[in-house]
Design a protein around this motif. Structure first.
Motif, PDB file in Angstrom:
ATOM      1  N   VAL A   1      37.335  42.741  35.398  1.00 15.39           N
ATOM      2  CA  VAL A   1      36.107  43.161  34.722  1.00 15.39           C
ATOM      3  C   VAL A   1      36.442  44.312  33.783  1.00 15.39           C
ATOM      4  CG1 VAL A   1      34.575  42.427  36.586  1.00 15.39           C
ATOM      5  CG2 VAL A   1      35.498  44.735  36.590  1.00 15.39           C
ATOM      6  N   ALA A   2      35.504  44.675  32.953  1.00 13.49           N
ATOM      7  CA  ALA A   2      35.698  45.789  32.025  1.00 13.49           C
ATOM      8  C   ALA A   2      35.857  47.095  32.796  1.00 13.49           C
ATOM      9  CB  ALA A   2      34.499  45.868  31.085  1.00 13.49           C
ATOM     10  N   PRO A   3      36.520  48.095  32.201  1.00 14.50           N
ATOM     11  CA  PRO A   3      36.736  49.369  32.894  1.00 14.50           C
ATOM     12  C   PRO A   3      35.437  50.079  33.263  1.00 14.50           C
ATOM     13  CG  PRO A   3      37.881  49.334  30.767  1.00 14.50           C
ATOM     14  CD  PRO A   3      37.126  48.055  30.888  1.00 14.50           C
ATOM     15  N   TRP A   4      34.365  49.805  32.540  1.00 13.35           N
ATOM     16  CA  TRP A   4      33.089  50.458  32.816  1.00 13.35           C
ATOM     17  C   TRP A   4      32.258  49.668  33.817  1.00 13.35           C
ATOM     18  CZ3 TRP A   4      29.847  46.697  31.441  1.00 13.35           C
ATOM     19  CH2 TRP A   4      30.229  45.852  30.409  1.00 13.35           C
ATOM     20  N   ALA A   5      32.803  48.598  34.348  1.00 11.90           N
ATOM     21  CA  ALA A   5      32.085  47.777  35.323  1.00 11.90           C
ATOM     22  C   ALA A   5      32.761  47.896  36.674  1.00 11.90           C
ATOM     23  CB  ALA A   5      32.055  46.320  34.871  1.00 11.90           C
ATOM     24  N   GLY A   6      31.976  47.875  37.713  1.00 15.11           N
ATOM     25  CA  GLY A   6      32.525  47.949  39.050  1.00 15.11           C
ATOM     26  C   GLY A   6      32.173  46.708  39.844  1.00 15.11           C
ATOM     27  N   VAL A   7      33.022  46.369  40.776  1.00 18.25           N
ATOM     28  CA  VAL A   7      32.786  45.216  41.637  1.00 18.25           C
ATOM     29  C   VAL A   7      32.848  45.691  43.083  1.00 18.25           C
ATOM     30  CG1 VAL A   7      33.649  42.972  42.380  1.00 18.25           C
ATOM     31  CG2 VAL A   7      33.797  43.624  39.970  1.00 18.25           C
ATOM     32  N   VAL A   8      31.822  45.370  43.833  1.00 15.74           N
ATOM     33  CA  VAL A   8      31.798  45.656  45.265  1.00 15.74           C
ATOM     34  C   VAL A   8      31.682  44.311  45.951  1.00 15.74           C
ATOM     35  CG1 VAL A   8      30.609  46.816  47.155  1.00 15.74           C
ATOM     36  CG2 VAL A   8      30.668  47.877  44.897  1.00 15.74           C
ATOM     37  N   ARG A   9      32.691  43.966  46.708  1.00 17.95           N
ATOM     38  CA  ARG A   9      32.715  42.666  47.376  1.00 17.95           C
ATOM     39  C   ARG A   9      32.999  42.844  48.862  1.00 17.95           C
ATOM     40  NH1 ARG A   9      36.895  39.320  46.440  1.00 17.95           N
ATOM     41  NH2 ARG A   9      35.577  37.543  46.887  1.00 17.95           N
ATOM     42  N   THR A  10      32.538  41.902  49.617  1.00 20.28           N
ATOM     43  CA  THR A  10      32.924  41.784  51.008  1.00 20.28           C
ATOM     44  C   THR A  10      33.568  40.412  51.150  1.00 20.28           C
ATOM     45  OG1 THR A  10      31.154  43.200  51.802  1.00 20.28           O
ATOM     46  CG2 THR A  10      32.110  41.683  53.394  1.00 20.28           C
ATOM     47  N   PRO A  11      34.841  40.359  51.498  1.00 15.49           N
ATOM     48  CA  PRO A  11      35.504  39.061  51.604  1.00 15.49           C
ATOM     49  C   PRO A  11      34.837  38.171  52.646  1.00 15.49           C
ATOM     50  CG  PRO A  11      37.105  40.845  51.659  1.00 15.49           C
ATOM     51  CD  PRO A  11      35.738  41.462  51.780  1.00 15.49           C
ATOM     52  N   VAL A  12      34.559  36.961  52.261  1.00 11.98           N
ATOM     53  CA  VAL A  12      34.029  35.959  53.180  1.00 11.98           C
ATOM     54  C   VAL A  12      34.832  34.677  52.997  1.00 11.98           C
ATOM     55  CG1 VAL A  12      31.699  36.905  53.353  1.00 11.98           C
ATOM     56  CG2 VAL A  12      32.227  35.288  51.542  1.00 11.98           C
ATOM     57  N   GLU A  13      34.850  33.862  54.020  1.00 13.96           N
ATOM     58  CA  GLU A  13      35.696  32.670  54.036  1.00 13.96           C
ATOM     59  C   GLU A  13      35.357  31.654  52.950  1.00 13.96           C
ATOM     60  OE1 GLU A  13      32.199  32.244  56.663  1.00 13.96           O
ATOM     61  OE2 GLU A  13      33.745  33.754  56.506  1.00 13.96           O
TER      62      GLU A  13
END
Length: 75
Positions: free
Chosen positions: A19-31
């Motif tokens: 993603v762009a440097p000004w964008a953040g990603v918050v994920r929780t790994p799921v199967e």
């Protein structure tokens, strides 16, 4: 940040790429992720398991970058 002001958005995506440097990603790994489906056939676990505290921390980080022009790694 099209208006010149910091903004955060919470949304679901099946794209886990860069993603762009000004964008953040918050994920929780799921199967089942990334599923690349438009509609979840299960229970939206990729969204429902994301902790609100992590979203808040990422939003604060992005606002800090917007206001101060650097990340914690830049210090």
């Amino acid at each position: 940040q099209s208006s010149g002001r910091p903004a955060t958005f919470t949304l679901a995506t099946t794209n886990t790429g860069p993603v762009a440097p000004w964008a953040g990603v918050v994920r929780t790994p799921v199967e089942c992720s990334p599923c690349l489906l438009r509609e979840c056939p299960i229970d939206h676990r990729c969204m429902n398991r994301v902790d609100a505290g992590r979203v808040e921390a990422e939003a604060r980080r992005l606002v800090s970058i917007s206001l101060h022009g650097h990340t914690h790694q830049d210090r």
